[in-house]
Design a protein around this motif. Structure first.
Motif, mmCIF file in Angstrom:
data_model
loop_
_atom_site.group_PDB
_atom_site.id
_atom_site.type_symbol
_atom_site.label_atom_id
_atom_site.label_comp_id
_atom_site.label_asym_id
_atom_site.label_seq_id
_atom_site.Cartn_x
_atom_site.Cartn_y
_atom_site.Cartn_z
ATOM 1 N N PRO A 84 0.828 -1.213 0.000
ATOM 2 C CA PRO A 84 0.000 0.000 0.000
ATOM 3 C C PRO A 84 0.859 1.257 0.000
ATOM 4 O O PRO A 84 1.960 1.278 0.565
ATOM 5 C CB PRO A 84 -0.786 -0.129 1.306
ATOM 6 N N PRO A 85 0.389 2.325 -0.636
ATOM 7 C CA PRO A 85 1.139 3.592 -0.667
ATOM 8 C C PRO A 85 0.994 4.336 0.654
ATOM 9 O O PRO A 85 0.254 5.315 0.771
ATOM 10 C CB PRO A 85 0.488 4.349 -1.833
ATOM 11 N N ARG A 86 1.721 3.892 1.661
ATOM 12 C CA ARG A 86 1.573 4.453 3.009
ATOM 13 C C ARG A 86 2.058 5.897 3.109
ATOM 14 O O ARG A 86 1.431 6.739 3.748
ATOM 15 C CB ARG A 86 2.339 3.581 4.016
ATOM 16 N N LYS A 87 3.200 6.182 2.504
ATOM 17 C CA LYS A 87 3.838 7.484 2.718
ATOM 18 C C LYS A 87 2.954 8.664 2.332
ATOM 19 O O LYS A 87 2.809 9.621 3.117
ATOM 20 C CB LYS A 87 5.177 7.537 1.976
ATOM 21 N N PRO A 88 2.317 8.676 1.154
ATOM 22 C CA PRO A 88 1.507 9.847 0.793
ATOM 23 C C PRO A 88 0.341 10.087 1.745
ATOM 24 O O PRO A 88 -0.042 11.232 1.978
ATOM 25 C CB PRO A 88 1.008 9.513 -0.619
ATOM 26 N N LEU A 89 -0.235 9.006 2.277
ATOM 27 C CA LEU A 89 -1.448 9.141 3.078
ATOM 28 C C LEU A 89 -1.171 9.323 4.556
ATOM 29 O O LEU A 89 -2.092 9.589 5.335
ATOM 30 C CB LEU A 89 -2.345 7.915 2.865
ATOM 31 N N ARG A 90 0.078 9.188 4.964
ATOM 32 C CA ARG A 90 0.390 9.358 6.380
ATOM 33 C C ARG A 90 0.737 10.793 6.738
ATOM 34 O O ARG A 90 1.055 11.088 7.870
ATOM 35 C CB ARG A 90 1.535 8.419 6.769
ATOM 36 N N GLY A 91 0.641 11.687 5.778
ATOM 37 C CA GLY A 91 0.964 13.078 6.055
ATOM 38 C C GLY A 91 -0.198 13.893 6.579
ATOM 39 O O GLY A 91 -0.055 15.083 6.841
ATOM 40 N N VAL A 92 -1.383 13.283 6.741
ATOM 41 C CA VAL A 92 -2.558 14.016 7.199
ATOM 42 C C VAL A 92 -3.222 13.241 8.336
ATOM 43 O O VAL A 92 -3.059 12.030 8.466
ATOM 44 C CB VAL A 92 -3.575 14.235 6.057
ATOM 45 N N ALA A 93 -3.965 13.970 9.166
ATOM 46 C CA ALA A 93 -4.758 13.361 10.243
ATOM 47 C C ALA A 93 -6.200 13.820 10.046
ATOM 48 O O ALA A 93 -6.665 14.774 10.678
ATOM 49 C CB ALA A 93 -4.227 13.772 11.606
ATOM 50 N N PRO A 94 -6.943 13.177 9.156
ATOM 51 C CA PRO A 94 -8.251 13.693 8.745
ATOM 52 C C PRO A 94 -9.336 13.537 9.801
ATOM 53 O O PRO A 94 -9.309 12.615 10.618
ATOM 54 C CB PRO A 94 -8.576 12.833 7.511
ATOM 55 N N GLU A 95 -10.290 14.449 9.737
ATOM 56 C CA GLU A 95 -11.513 14.337 10.537
ATOM 57 C C GLU A 95 -12.496 13.393 9.879
ATOM 58 O O GLU A 95 -13.309 12.760 10.554
ATOM 59 C CB GLU A 95 -12.156 15.716 10.700
ATOM 60 N N ARG A 96 -12.441 13.327 8.559
ATOM 61 C CA ARG A 96 -13.305 12.408 7.797
ATOM 62 C C ARG A 96 -12.553 11.985 6.539
ATOM 63 O O ARG A 96 -11.740 12.753 6.012
ATOM 64 C CB ARG A 96 -14.644 13.060 7.447
ATOM 65 N N VAL A 97 -12.836 10.771 6.073
ATOM 66 C CA VAL A 97 -12.252 10.274 4.833
ATOM 67 C C VAL A 97 -13.391 9.927 3.892
ATOM 68 O O VAL A 97 -14.244 9.079 4.211
ATOM 69 C CB VAL A 97 -11.363 9.035 5.058
ATOM 70 N N LEU A 98 -13.421 10.570 2.736
ATOM 71 C CA LEU A 98 -14.402 10.291 1.700
ATOM 72 C C LEU A 98 -13.722 9.446 0.627
ATOM 73 O O LEU A 98 -12.580 9.725 0.252
ATOM 74 C CB LEU A 98 -14.931 11.594 1.097
ATOM 75 N N VAL A 99 -14.419 8.429 0.137
ATOM 76 C CA VAL A 99 -13.817 7.470 -0.782
ATOM 77 C C VAL A 99 -14.664 7.326 -2.036
ATOM 78 O O VAL A 99 -15.818 7.740 -2.081
ATOM 79 C CB VAL A 99 -13.632 6.094 -0.096
ATOM 80 N N GLY A 100 -14.080 6.707 -3.054
ATOM 81 C CA GLY A 100 -14.756 6.550 -4.333
ATOM 82 C C GLY A 100 -15.620 5.323 -4.445
ATOM 83 O O GLY A 100 -16.329 5.150 -5.441
ATOM 84 N N HIS A 101 -15.596 4.475 -3.417
ATOM 85 C CA HIS A 101 -16.434 3.272 -3.407
ATOM 86 C C HIS A 101 -16.963 3.052 -2.000
ATOM 87 O O HIS A 101 -16.218 2.704 -1.089
ATOM 88 C CB HIS A 101 -15.639 2.051 -3.877
ATOM 89 N N GLY A 102 -18.253 3.295 -1.825
ATOM 90 C CA GLY A 102 -18.889 3.131 -0.535
ATOM 91 C C GLY A 102 -18.959 4.422 0.257
ATOM 92 O O GLY A 102 -18.432 5.460 -0.150
ATOM 93 N N PRO A 103 -19.619 4.378 1.413
ATOM 94 C CA PRO A 103 -19.716 5.552 2.271
ATOM 95 C C PRO A 103 -18.381 5.860 2.923
ATOM 96 O O PRO A 103 -17.544 4.977 3.123
ATOM 97 C CB PRO A 103 -20.753 5.134 3.324
ATOM 98 N N GLY A 104 -18.175 7.118 3.261
ATOM 99 C CA GLY A 104 -16.930 7.511 3.886
ATOM 100 C C GLY A 104 -16.904 7.200 5.371
ATOM 101 O O GLY A 104 -17.884 6.725 5.954
ATOM 102 N N VAL A 105 -15.779 7.475 5.968
ATOM 103 C CA VAL A 105 -15.612 7.331 7.415
ATOM 104 C C VAL A 105 -15.742 8.720 8.015
ATOM 105 O O VAL A 105 -14.897 9.590 7.786
ATOM 106 C CB VAL A 105 -14.247 6.702 7.756
ATOM 107 N N MET A 106 -16.787 8.924 8.790
ATOM 108 C CA MET A 106 -17.127 10.259 9.271
ATOM 109 C C MET A 106 -16.741 10.485 10.730
ATOM 110 O O MET A 106 -16.889 11.592 11.233
ATOM 111 C CB MET A 106 -18.638 10.495 9.087
ATOM 112 N N ALA A 107 -16.270 9.451 11.410
ATOM 113 C CA ALA A 107 -15.844 9.582 12.799
ATOM 114 C C ALA A 107 -14.601 8.731 13.010
ATOM 115 O O ALA A 107 -14.485 7.638 12.438
ATOM 116 C CB ALA A 107 -16.964 9.150 13.748
ATOM 117 N N ASP A 108 -13.681 9.216 13.836
ATOM 118 C CA ASP A 108 -12.436 8.491 14.134
ATOM 119 C C ASP A 108 -11.711 8.117 12.840
ATOM 120 O O ASP A 108 -11.149 7.026 12.702
ATOM 121 C CB ASP A 108 -12.752 7.250 14.961
ATOM 122 N N ALA A 109 -11.725 9.037 11.893
ATOM 123 C CA ALA A 109 -11.216 8.739 10.556
ATOM 124 C C ALA A 109 -9.706 8.561 10.525
ATOM 125 O O ALA A 109 -9.186 7.734 9.773
ATOM 126 C CB ALA A 109 -11.631 9.838 9.580
#
Length: 227
Positions: free
Chosen positions: A173-198
Motif C-alpha cells: 500500500p502507498p503508506r507514505k503519501p497518506l500518512r501526512g494528514v490526520a483527517p476528521e473524515r475520509v471520503l472514498v470513491g467506493h462506498g460511504p466515507g468514514v465520518m468519525a475516528d477517521a
C-alpha cells in the motif's frame, strides 16, 4: 455509460452529509458502490468523480453554484464531462495525469499542489503507467478525499475494518503519501466515507493491509462460490 439526462438513474442514495459537503451513490444496488461527492468552498460547489443522477443538480444547489468538476483517478472519468458541460465549468485534472483529457468532451484545466484557489491540498498517491491517482485534503475542516486506494465496500474490507486498502494494493500500500494528514473524515470513491475516528481508521487500514490480505482474499473467494 451514457450521460444523457433521460438515461440517468431516477434515484440516488445520499451519503456522507456534513457541514460543507455531501456524497451520493447513483446506482445503490451495484456491487461497486461508486461514490461521488460535492464540497462547498467559499460559496462555490466542487464536484468530485461524479456519477450523474436525475435530481443531482438540485443537490448541488443547496451549497451554491458549481465552480468545477474534478477527476481524481484516471479511471474515474465517469460523468465528469456531462456535469461540467451542463454547468459550463471545466473538468479539473492533476497535471501529472496522462491519457485522460483526450477522453473528456469538456474544457479541461490542470492543477498541481492545490486545486485552483480552493485551499484543497493535492498530492499524488500513485503515478505509474497503470494507475494515476491524487488525494485532496482540506486543512480547514479535515476532509480527505481518496478515490481508490482505500474504500469502504465489502471487497475492500477484511475482518472488522471500517476502511480498507484496494485489493490490488494490499501487499504494497502507498503508506507514505497518506500518512501526512490526520483527517476528521475520509471520503472514498467506493462506498460511504468514514465520518468519525477517521484518522485511526486510515492508519489502521494502511498498517494492517498486508497482514490481513490472506483473510480478504479468502473472503472474496468465498463470495464467488455458488450457494
Amino acid at each position: 455509460m451514457s450521460s444523457r439526462a433521460d438515461e440517468r438513474p431516477s434515484d440516488f442514495e445520499e451519503i456522507d452529509r456534513f457541514d460543507g459537503g455531501v456524497g451520493w451513490i447513483a446506482y445503490p444496488d451495484e456491487t461497486m458502490r461508486r461514490a461521488s461527492h460535492a464540497l462547498e468552498i467559499d460559496g462555490d460547489v466542487w464536484v468530485f468523480d461524479p456519477v450523474d443522477a436525475a435530481g443531482i443538480d438540485e443537490l448541488f444547489a443547496e451549497f451554491g453554484d458549481v465552480a468545477g468538476v474534478v477527476v481524481m483517478l484516471d479511471r474515474h472519468k465517469r460523468d465528469a464531462a456531462a456535469i461540467a458541460d451542463r454547468h459550463d465549468v471545466p473538468v479539473y485534472i492533476p497535471e501529472f495525469f496522462e491519457g485522460v483529457s483526450e477522453d473528456l468532451d469538456a474544457a479541461v484545466a490542470r492543477f498541481s499542489d492545490e486545486l485552483s484557489d480552493t485551499g484543497l491540498q493535492a498530492f499524488p498517491v500513485i503515478d505509474n503507467r497503470f494507475w494515476q491517482e491524487v488525494a485532496l485534503y482540506n486543512p480547514a475542516d479535515g476532509t480527505l478525499i481518496v478515490p481508490e486506494t482505500v474504500g469502504a465496500v465489502d471487497y475492500f474490507l477484511a475482518g472488522g475494518e471500517t476502511l480498507g486498502v484496494h485489493p490490488m494494493l494490499r501487499l504494497n500500500p502507498p503508506r507514505k503519501p497518506l500518512r501526512g494528514v490526520a483527517p476528521e473524515r475520509v471520503l472514498v470513491g467506493h462506498g460511504p466515507g468514514v465520518m468519525a475516528d477517521a484518522s485511526r481508521a486510515l492508519e489502521d487500514a494502511l498498517a494492517g493491509s498486508r497482514k490481513r490480505t490472506p483473510r480478504l482474499y479468502a473472503e472474496m473467494a468465498r463470495g464467488l462460490l455458488p450457494v
